[in-house]
Design a protein around this motif. Structure first.
Motif, PDB file in Angstrom:
ATOM      1  N   MET A   1       0.848  -1.187   0.000  1.00 41.18           N
ATOM      2  CA  MET A   1       0.000   0.000   0.000  1.00 41.18           C
ATOM      3  C   MET A   1       0.883   1.237   0.000  1.00 41.18           C
ATOM      4  N   LEU A   2       0.545   2.184  -0.853  1.00 40.66           N
ATOM      5  CA  LEU A   2       1.230   3.477  -0.893  1.00 40.66           C
ATOM      6  C   LEU A   2       0.217   4.590  -0.699  1.00 40.66           C
ATOM      7  N   CYS A   3       0.685   5.695  -0.179  1.00 38.46           N
ATOM      8  CA  CYS A   3      -0.077   6.931  -0.086  1.00 38.46           C
ATOM      9  C   CYS A   3       0.742   8.018  -0.766  1.00 38.46           C
ATOM     10  N   ALA A   4       0.076   8.945  -1.407  1.00 36.66           N
ATOM     11  CA  ALA A   4       0.781  10.057  -2.031  1.00 36.66           C
ATOM     12  C   ALA A   4      -0.042  11.323  -1.897  1.00 36.66           C
ATOM     13  N   GLU A   5       0.654  12.422  -1.761  1.00 33.86           N
ATOM     14  CA  GLU A   5       0.054  13.753  -1.843  1.00 33.86           C
ATOM     15  C   GLU A   5       0.592  14.360  -3.131  1.00 33.86           C
ATOM     16  N   ILE A   6      -0.309  14.755  -4.015  1.00 31.02           N
ATOM     17  CA  ILE A   6       0.069  15.288  -5.318  1.00 31.02           C
ATOM     18  C   ILE A   6      -0.397  16.734  -5.411  1.00 31.02           C
ATOM     19  N   SER A   7       0.518  17.619  -5.793  1.00 30.90           N
ATOM     20  CA  SER A   7       0.169  19.016  -6.064  1.00 30.90           C
ATOM     21  C   SER A   7       0.659  19.354  -7.455  1.00 30.90           C
ATOM     22  N   ILE A   8      -0.209  19.950  -8.261  1.00 28.86           N
ATOM     23  CA  ILE A   8       0.101  20.339  -9.638  1.00 28.86           C
ATOM     24  C   ILE A   8       0.126  21.861  -9.706  1.00 28.86           C
ATOM     25  N   TYR A   9       1.161  22.390 -10.340  1.00 35.67           N
ATOM     26  CA  TYR A   9       1.299  23.836 -10.515  1.00 35.67           C
ATOM     27  C   TYR A   9       1.561  24.143 -11.989  1.00 35.67           C
ATOM     28  N   PRO A  10       0.481  24.391 -12.757  1.00 33.98           N
ATOM     29  CA  PRO A  10       0.664  24.747 -14.163  1.00 33.98           C
ATOM     30  C   PRO A  10       1.364  26.096 -14.273  1.00 33.98           C
ATOM     31  N   LYS A  11       2.235  26.214 -15.252  1.00 34.86           N
ATOM     32  CA  LYS A  11       2.987  27.450 -15.450  1.00 34.86           C
ATOM     33  C   LYS A  11       2.568  28.092 -16.770  1.00 34.86           C
ATOM     34  N   LYS A  12       2.684  29.384 -16.816  1.00 31.29           N
ATOM     35  CA  LYS A  12       2.441  30.146 -18.041  1.00 31.29           C
ATOM     36  C   LYS A  12       1.067  29.869 -18.637  1.00 31.29           C
ATOM     37  N   THR A  13       0.048  29.878 -17.786  1.00 33.26           N
ATOM     38  CA  THR A  13      -1.317  29.670 -18.251  1.00 33.26           C
ATOM     39  C   THR A  13      -2.273  30.550 -17.460  1.00 33.26           C
ATOM     40  N   ALA A  64      -1.069  20.883 -21.247  1.00 33.89           N
ATOM     41  CA  ALA A  64      -1.316  22.323 -21.254  1.00 33.89           C
ATOM     42  C   ALA A  64      -0.025  23.133 -21.329  1.00 33.89           C
ATOM     43  N   GLY A  65       1.118  22.473 -21.271  1.00 42.04           N
ATOM     44  CA  GLY A  65       2.400  23.172 -21.297  1.00 42.04           C
ATOM     45  C   GLY A  65       3.245  22.815 -20.092  1.00 42.04           C
ATOM     46  N   GLU A  66       4.039  23.766 -19.679  1.00 41.24           N
ATOM     47  CA  GLU A  66       4.941  23.530 -18.554  1.00 41.24           C
ATOM     48  C   GLU A  66       4.161  23.379 -17.253  1.00 41.24           C
ATOM     49  N   VAL A  67       4.623  22.442 -16.425  1.00 39.23           N
ATOM     50  CA  VAL A  67       3.937  22.175 -15.169  1.00 39.23           C
ATOM     51  C   VAL A  67       4.953  21.693 -14.142  1.00 39.23           C
ATOM     52  N   ASP A  68       4.743  22.091 -12.910  1.00 36.19           N
ATOM     53  CA  ASP A  68       5.505  21.554 -11.788  1.00 36.19           C
ATOM     54  C   ASP A  68       4.578  20.626 -11.020  1.00 36.19           C
ATOM     55  N   MET A  69       5.126  19.505 -10.548  1.00 39.09           N
ATOM     56  CA  MET A  69       4.377  18.586  -9.700  1.00 39.09           C
ATOM     57  C   MET A  69       5.193  18.334  -8.445  1.00 39.09           C
ATOM     58  N   VAL A  70       4.547  18.456  -7.307  1.00 40.08           N
ATOM     59  CA  VAL A  70       5.197  18.190  -6.032  1.00 40.08           C
ATOM     60  C   VAL A  70       4.528  16.953  -5.437  1.00 40.08           C
ATOM     61  N   LEU A  71       5.368  15.985  -5.052  1.00 38.71           N
ATOM     62  CA  LEU A  71       4.863  14.726  -4.513  1.00 38.71           C
ATOM     63  C   LEU A  71       5.429  14.433  -3.141  1.00 38.71           C
ATOM     64  N   THR A  72       4.618  13.848  -2.309  1.00 36.80           N
ATOM     65  CA  THR A  72       5.064  13.228  -1.071  1.00 36.80           C
ATOM     66  C   THR A  72       4.517  11.817  -1.121  1.00 36.80           C
ATOM     67  N   ILE A  73       5.412  10.837  -1.021  1.00 36.32           N
ATOM     68  CA  ILE A  73       5.007   9.436  -1.119  1.00 36.32           C
ATOM     69  C   ILE A  73       5.406   8.719   0.164  1.00 36.32           C
TER      70      ILE A  73
END
Length: 78
Positions: A1-13, A64-73
């Motif tokens: 079992m895994l847990c993750a926190e995902i945050s997406i930060y689209p850039k230039k949009t 959609a273009g450039e994006v940053d993703m921040v993960l905690t697993i």
């Protein structure tokens, strides 16, 4: 079992909310447990489900273009 926190930060949009929403919606097709929060989405499942879910979210967001993703697993139960 895994847990993750995902945050997406689209850039230039000007449609960041739409990019984030459409990306999170890709989790529905992954048969994975998830909960949308104010700044991240919490995902629970098997290793295969979580990694596939992360990939599907990122693949959709990058359309959609450039994006940053921040993960905690974590492999610990919450």
């Amino acid at each position: 079992m895994l847990c993750a926190e995902i945050s997406i930060y689209p850039k230039k949009t000007t449609n960041a909310s739409q990019v984030i929403t459409s990306s999170i919606e890709k989790l529905k097709a992954q048969n994975i447990s998830y909960k949308v929060g104010s700044i991240s989405t919490h995902v629970d499942g098997s290793e295969e489900q979580v990694w596939a879910g992360i990939r599907s979210v990122f693949d959709e967001a990058k359309k959609a273009g450039e994006v940053d993703m921040v993960l905690t697993i974590s492999n610990s139960s919450h």
